[in-house]
Motif scaffolding. Sequence first.
Motif, PDB file in Angstrom:
ATOM      1  N   ALA A  92      11.219  12.991  -1.675  1.00 46.85           N
ATOM      2  CA  ALA A  92      11.130  11.935  -0.670  1.00 46.85           C
ATOM      3  C   ALA A  92       9.669  11.751  -0.284  1.00 46.85           C
ATOM      4  N   VAL A  93       9.184  10.509  -0.341  1.00 51.14           N
ATOM      5  CA  VAL A  93       7.801  10.201   0.002  1.00 51.14           C
ATOM      6  C   VAL A  93       7.787   9.214   1.159  1.00 51.14           C
ATOM      7  N   ARG A  94       7.123   9.614   2.226  1.00 55.70           N
ATOM      8  CA  ARG A  94       6.974   8.757   3.402  1.00 55.70           C
ATOM      9  C   ARG A  94       5.486   8.481   3.605  1.00 55.70           C
ATOM     10  N   ASN A  95       5.119   7.212   3.511  1.00 53.71           N
ATOM     11  CA  ASN A  95       3.744   6.785   3.760  1.00 53.71           C
ATOM     12  C   ASN A  95       2.728   7.581   2.941  1.00 53.71           C
ATOM     13  N   GLY A  96       3.053   7.803   1.679  1.00 55.31           N
ATOM     14  CA  GLY A  96       2.128   8.444   0.756  1.00 55.31           C
ATOM     15  C   GLY A  96       2.196   9.947   0.697  1.00 55.31           C
ATOM     16  N   HIS A  97       3.056  10.573   1.503  1.00 59.00           N
ATOM     17  CA  HIS A  97       3.128  12.031   1.560  1.00 59.00           C
ATOM     18  C   HIS A  97       4.528  12.526   1.217  1.00 59.00           C
ATOM     19  N   SER A  98       4.583  13.590   0.442  1.00 59.23           N
ATOM     20  CA  SER A  98       5.859  14.227   0.155  1.00 59.23           C
ATOM     21  C   SER A  98       6.388  14.875   1.428  1.00 59.23           C
ATOM     22  N   VAL A  99       7.633  14.538   1.811  1.00 61.16           N
ATOM     23  CA  VAL A  99       8.229  15.107   3.026  1.00 61.16           C
ATOM     24  C   VAL A  99       9.465  15.941   2.719  1.00 61.16           C
ATOM     25  N   ASP A 100       9.923  15.911   1.477  1.00 63.89           N
ATOM     26  CA  ASP A 100      11.045  16.761   1.066  1.00 63.89           C
ATOM     27  C   ASP A 100      11.143  16.726  -0.446  1.00 63.89           C
ATOM     28  N   PRO A 118       0.831  -1.205   0.000  1.00 54.90           N
ATOM     29  CA  PRO A 118       0.000   0.000   0.000  1.00 54.90           C
ATOM     30  C   PRO A 118       0.865   1.254   0.000  1.00 54.90           C
ATOM     31  N   VAL A 119       0.348   2.302  -0.600  1.00 47.65           N
ATOM     32  CA  VAL A 119       1.075   3.561  -0.678  1.00 47.65           C
ATOM     33  C   VAL A 119       1.426   4.074   0.710  1.00 47.65           C
ATOM     34  N   ASP A 120       0.523   3.881   1.662  1.00 50.19           N
ATOM     35  CA  ASP A 120       0.759   4.443   2.996  1.00 50.19           C
ATOM     36  C   ASP A 120       1.730   3.616   3.829  1.00 50.19           C
ATOM     37  N   ASN A 121       2.390   2.643   3.178  1.00 49.53           N
ATOM     38  CA  ASN A 121       3.429   1.875   3.867  1.00 49.53           C
ATOM     39  C   ASN A 121       4.702   1.828   3.022  1.00 49.53           C
ATOM     40  N   LEU A 122       4.924   2.903   2.282  1.00 52.55           N
ATOM     41  CA  LEU A 122       6.104   2.987   1.417  1.00 52.55           C
ATOM     42  C   LEU A 122       6.934   4.205   1.772  1.00 52.55           C
ATOM     43  N   GLN A 123       8.258   4.037   1.721  1.00 52.68           N
ATOM     44  CA  GLN A 123       9.181   5.157   1.824  1.00 52.68           C
ATOM     45  C   GLN A 123      10.113   5.062   0.621  1.00 52.68           C
ATOM     46  N   VAL A 124       9.943   6.011  -0.294  1.00 53.91           N
ATOM     47  CA  VAL A 124      10.642   5.933  -1.575  1.00 53.91           C
ATOM     48  C   VAL A 124      11.207   7.298  -1.950  1.00 53.91           C
ATOM     49  N   CYS A 165      22.249  14.691  -9.592  1.00 52.70           N
ATOM     50  CA  CYS A 165      21.135  13.769  -9.315  1.00 52.70           C
ATOM     51  C   CYS A 165      21.437  12.912  -8.084  1.00 52.70           C
ATOM     52  N   ARG A 166      22.668  12.406  -7.977  1.00 52.31           N
ATOM     53  CA  ARG A 166      23.020  11.594  -6.805  1.00 52.31           C
ATOM     54  C   ARG A 166      22.925  12.408  -5.520  1.00 52.31           C
ATOM     55  N   ARG A 167      23.415  13.645  -5.575  1.00 51.54           N
ATOM     56  CA  ARG A 167      23.292  14.515  -4.406  1.00 51.54           C
ATOM     57  C   ARG A 167      21.825  14.694  -4.011  1.00 51.54           C
ATOM     58  N   GLY A 168      20.988  14.938  -5.010  1.00 50.87           N
ATOM     59  CA  GLY A 168      19.566  15.142  -4.736  1.00 50.87           C
ATOM     60  C   GLY A 168      18.922  13.905  -4.141  1.00 50.87           C
ATOM     61  N   ILE A 169      19.237  12.728  -4.695  1.00 48.72           N
ATOM     62  CA  ILE A 169      18.664  11.481  -4.200  1.00 48.72           C
ATOM     63  C   ILE A 169      19.115  11.221  -2.768  1.00 48.72           C
ATOM     64  N   ALA A 170      20.401  11.416  -2.505  1.00 49.28           N
ATOM     65  CA  ALA A 170      20.923  11.174  -1.160  1.00 49.28           C
ATOM     66  C   ALA A 170      20.303  12.133  -0.145  1.00 49.28           C
ATOM     67  N   SER A 171      20.133  13.390  -0.537  1.00 55.17           N
ATOM     68  CA  SER A 171      19.533  14.350   0.404  1.00 55.17           C
ATOM     69  C   SER A 171      18.074  14.017   0.669  1.00 55.17           C
ATOM     70  N   MET A 172      17.368  13.492  -0.312  1.00 53.96           N
ATOM     71  CA  MET A 172      15.987  13.077  -0.088  1.00 53.96           C
ATOM     72  C   MET A 172      15.923  11.848   0.823  1.00 53.96           C
ATOM     73  N   ALA A 173      16.857  10.924   0.640  1.00 53.37           N
ATOM     74  CA  ALA A 173      16.875   9.732   1.491  1.00 53.37           C
ATOM     75  C   ALA A 173      17.107  10.095   2.949  1.00 53.37           C
ATOM     76  N   ALA A 174      17.758  11.226   3.193  1.00 53.83           N
ATOM     77  CA  ALA A 174      18.006  11.665   4.568  1.00 53.83           C
ATOM     78  C   ALA A 174      16.723  12.013   5.298  1.00 53.83           C
ATOM     79  N   SER A 175      15.628  12.206   4.576  1.00 51.41           N
ATOM     80  CA  SER A 175      14.333  12.512   5.197  1.00 51.41           C
ATOM     81  C   SER A 175      13.489  11.263   5.428  1.00 51.41           C
ATOM     82  N   LEU A 176      14.042  10.081   5.150  1.00 49.38           N
ATOM     83  CA  LEU A 176      13.314   8.826   5.299  1.00 49.38           C
ATOM     84  C   LEU A 176      13.960   7.949   6.364  1.00 49.38           C
TER      85      LEU A 176
END
Length: 550
Positions: A360-368, A341-347, A452-463
């Motif tokens: 960064a998406v945590r449990n269906g919501h954009s967090v960064d 389910p979307v509300d159980n994903l961190q991507v 792109c790698r910098r952006g991905i890594a910084s987004m992962a920091a919010s998960l």
Amino acid sequence: MDDPDGEDPREQYEEHVRSAPARRRCVLGERVDGRIPPCRGSLGKRRSTTGLPCSRDHAVPTRTQTAGTCGPSWRRPGVCPLFRPGTSPRPAGGTAPPHRQADTDGAPSRRASRSTCPTWPKRRHRLEDGGGDIGVFPTQADPESRAHSVAGAPCRRTQVHWRCVMRADRSHESRDGHVLVLDAGSSSLHIALFAADGERVADRDASEPPGPGAAAELRNFLSEVPAPAAVGHRIVHSGPHLTGHTLIDTPVRALLEDVADLAPLHVTPALRVVDAARELLPDIPHVACFDTVFHKDLPAQARTYAVPERWRAEYGLRRYGFHGLSYSWALQRTAQALGRPVDNLQVVLVHMGGGCSACAVRNGHSVDTTMGLTPLEGLVMSRRSGSLDPGALLWLQRRHGLSTAELDDTLHRHSGLLGLSGTSGDTRDLVRARAEGDAAAALALATFTLSCRRGIASMAASLDRLDALVFTGEIGEDQPEVREEICSALTVLGVRGGLLVPELEDLMREGLRRIDQAVRSVPVLVVATGEIQQIAAETRRVLGVADRTR
């Protein structure tokens, strides 16, 4: 935004679909002894479709008007058809306008005379005059008495103004609730029509950037497809006052105009298309679908800039985030592919096209997200710079005298991959050029993939964890070299290289592919770009119509 008339948009939408054959009659009602009776509405205003004062003293009809009248244009009170006293409903020259007749399928009869007006494209139109006569005509008799031909007869009318509307009596085609989607950018206009089940009925990429020709391009498209029952517009920036996808009315249109300078490459051309579409299709709902809505619940720490409170309060400086329509589509497809389910994903979602961003998406919501107040911040893009040291811009102004206009033009149109390579902002060109030994192309690609790698890594920091890395957008779906270079250097996040390379045709047909193959690595997926489909779905949701695509 709430309906100022207090009416349910769903009821209005469904009524539009049911009543298509009954519309387009005289706004003022039926003729009585050859004369037009006064309006039966309750609003004592005098309106005209061209902004000219109406010489008839009558009240504007309302939505509660009696049967036999067409009802008002969508979101506009009933308009005066500009039929002035003492004029004839027939063109000078004695030939009456040819009436639209209906074949057995409800389509306009091929027996009806066509306009021979040399100033209007050969397109079948419905026109309303003040007496309810409906024919096939050019768009509008010139108020300044330009002479042209109507139905073969010379027309020199200066008193009667004809209002052109797209034909809406093809009810057998519009009952399904087809949704027209318009996606306008700085140099492109994508037009698509979707059936109620989500099937793409037809689409077209306009040959010219959005501008004066947008109406003609849209008119030609509409002449070849079933009549739409609603229109969805992609609007990149919602500004501070609109936090959800919404019907476009006069107040909403004014709010969009006010925020156009926050995304000038996108909102300004989109509004030209909105205006053209509302003029051609005035009696169906138009919905603004915003890229910013996906990020509307960003946590305070993610949306706040480290500037004085006065700047944030008075000037509205904050992070908005963009590519939300693309992210909404990609997130749903990712959940389906992973069986979760979307509300159980961190991507982490990465949109790479002409504009590039990560989210960064945590449990269906954009967090960064990497984009900010405008779509200029964040990753290196095709022609946009992405993030820059603000001090560098101040220095360029102080030391070298660069104007605001020069900075704006350069950062939006001549930077990014194009500025780095000096030749192209297209990664396909740059990959080929790098293979041929072009050092500037190699530098451009290396800078881009590092960004792109910098952006991905910084987004992962919010998960808390990384359940998947998802690529979408034109580069994301169609540039395996870029995906590989990004992922092979993200081992710190559990992402590995050695990715599969799906055939683009298969990806477009299936909509999604999982491309990682390393054991115990983070899943890597490619999702075909779905902004257009998402706009159609969001338009139906705003109107309260069930989305049959899920």
